[in-house]
Design a protein around this motif. Sequence first.
Motif, PDB file in Angstrom:
ATOM      1  N   THR A  22       0.763  -1.042  -0.090  1.00 20.94           N
ATOM      2  CA  THR A  22      -0.075   0.070   0.066  1.00 20.94           C
ATOM      3  C   THR A  22       0.986   1.205  -0.019  1.00 20.94           C
ATOM      4  OG1 THR A  22       0.033  -0.200   2.385  1.00 20.94           O
ATOM      5  CG2 THR A  22      -1.906  -1.269   1.081  1.00 20.94           C
ATOM      6  N   CYS A  26      -1.448   7.641   0.989  1.00 26.31           N
ATOM      7  CA  CYS A  26      -2.915   7.488   1.002  1.00 26.31           C
ATOM      8  C   CYS A  26      -3.410   6.195   1.452  1.00 26.31           C
ATOM      9  CB  CYS A  26      -3.523   7.858  -0.488  1.00 26.31           C
ATOM     10  SG  CYS A  26      -2.886   6.485  -1.613  1.00 26.31           S
ATOM     11  N   GLY A  27      -2.564   5.182   1.697  1.00 24.56           N
ATOM     12  CA  GLY A  27      -3.112   3.780   2.116  1.00 24.56           C
ATOM     13  C   GLY A  27      -3.706   2.885   1.016  1.00 24.56           C
ATOM     14  N   ARG A  28      -3.705   3.349  -0.137  1.00 24.77           N
ATOM     15  CA  ARG A  28      -4.481   2.568  -1.121  1.00 24.77           C
ATOM     16  C   ARG A  28      -3.321   1.633  -1.691  1.00 24.77           C
ATOM     17  NH1 ARG A  28      -7.029   7.782  -2.711  1.00 24.77           N
ATOM     18  NH2 ARG A  28      -9.218   7.447  -2.494  1.00 24.77           N
ATOM     19  N   ARG A  96      -9.742   9.909   6.021  1.00 24.57           N
ATOM     20  CA  ARG A  96      -9.849   8.690   5.121  1.00 24.57           C
ATOM     21  C   ARG A  96      -8.637   8.025   5.010  1.00 24.57           C
ATOM     22  NH1 ARG A  96     -15.321   8.225   2.582  1.00 24.57           N
ATOM     23  NH2 ARG A  96     -14.220   7.010   0.933  1.00 24.57           N
ATOM     24  N   ARG A  97      -7.557   8.905   4.510  1.00 18.94           N
ATOM     25  CA  ARG A  97      -6.335   8.148   4.206  1.00 18.94           C
ATOM     26  C   ARG A  97      -5.519   7.723   5.549  1.00 18.94           C
ATOM     27  NH1 ARG A  97      -5.150  13.314   1.668  1.00 18.94           N
ATOM     28  NH2 ARG A  97      -3.922  14.120   3.397  1.00 18.94           N
ATOM     29  N   ARG A 100      -7.257   4.424   5.866  1.00 21.41           N
ATOM     30  CA  ARG A 100      -6.646   3.372   4.933  1.00 21.41           C
ATOM     31  C   ARG A 100      -5.209   2.877   5.473  1.00 21.41           C
ATOM     32  NH1 ARG A 100      -9.109   6.778   0.913  1.00 21.41           N
ATOM     33  NH2 ARG A 100      -7.258   7.818   0.725  1.00 21.41           N
ATOM     34  N   ARG A 101      -4.355   3.835   5.966  1.00 22.37           N
ATOM     35  CA  ARG A 101      -2.966   3.370   6.394  1.00 22.37           C
ATOM     36  C   ARG A 101      -3.184   2.373   7.578  1.00 22.37           C
ATOM     37  NH1 ARG A 101      -2.096   8.661   5.551  1.00 22.37           N
ATOM     38  NH2 ARG A 101      -2.174   9.399   7.792  1.00 22.37           N
ATOM     39  N   ILE A 110     -12.374  -0.946   7.443  1.00 20.89           N
ATOM     40  CA  ILE A 110     -13.517   0.267   6.986  1.00 20.89           C
ATOM     41  C   ILE A 110     -14.779  -0.631   6.437  1.00 20.89           C
ATOM     42  CG2 ILE A 110     -13.742   1.879   5.022  1.00 20.89           C
ATOM     43  CD1 ILE A 110     -10.990   2.557   5.410  1.00 20.89           C
ATOM     44  N   ASP A 118     -13.012  -2.987   0.734  1.00 21.27           N
ATOM     45  CA  ASP A 118     -11.576  -2.982   0.347  1.00 21.27           C
ATOM     46  C   ASP A 118     -11.570  -1.183   0.423  1.00 21.27           C
ATOM     47  OD1 ASP A 118      -9.131  -2.522  -0.992  1.00 21.27           O
ATOM     48  OD2 ASP A 118      -9.904  -3.303  -2.573  1.00 21.27           O
ATOM     49  N   PRO A 119     -10.600  -0.698   1.211  1.00 17.86           N
ATOM     50  CA  PRO A 119     -10.343   0.626   1.342  1.00 17.86           C
ATOM     51  C   PRO A 119      -9.882   1.369   0.111  1.00 17.86           C
ATOM     52  CG  PRO A 119      -8.642  -0.600   2.626  1.00 17.86           C
ATOM     53  CD  PRO A 119      -9.685  -1.597   2.097  1.00 17.86           C
ATOM     54  N   SER A 120      -9.188   0.574  -0.923  1.00 14.84           N
ATOM     55  CA  SER A 120      -8.703   1.235  -1.886  1.00 14.84           C
ATOM     56  C   SER A 120     -10.020   1.594  -2.987  1.00 14.84           C
ATOM     57  CB  SER A 120      -7.810   0.376  -2.767  1.00 14.84           C
ATOM     58  OG  SER A 120      -6.721   0.194  -1.890  1.00 14.84           O
TER      59      SER A 120
END
Length: 132
Positions: A22, A26-28, A96-97, A100-101, A110, A118-120
């Motif tokens: 990831t 942004c954690g995506r 939100r970022r 996600r992290r 989430i 899926d957070p992405s």
Amino acid sequence: MGRAIRTAADADASDSVHAERTCASCGRRMPSSAAPEAKWCSGACRKHGVDATDHALEQRIDELLAARARTSSICPSEVARSIDPEDWRPLMEAARRAARRMVARGEVEITQHGSVVDPSTAKGPIRIRRPR
């Protein structure tokens, strides 16, 4: 001559490696085209990095969840409002970022409508909760 045939097991192994990688900002999920040593998914994330506000948001998520029942969840807007009650809207994407992290580290989940997403790829309203 001898062409390798990609099996379903190979695909699953490859997908799991990419799913675990990831972006540090942004954690995506990292794009499959990203170099194996890449930390950022884009130039914008590399430029933004992770700053003091990002760390404060992660800490605040932990604090808000700790103050609630184990089965409760929180909204990113609660996190943003707790950091800056007057001008919280600009902090929404940062919250939100941060979530996600934390998902990437296994600290939170989430959800949407009570189901883990899926957070992405999650779009729309989300909730943050401890893993169950």
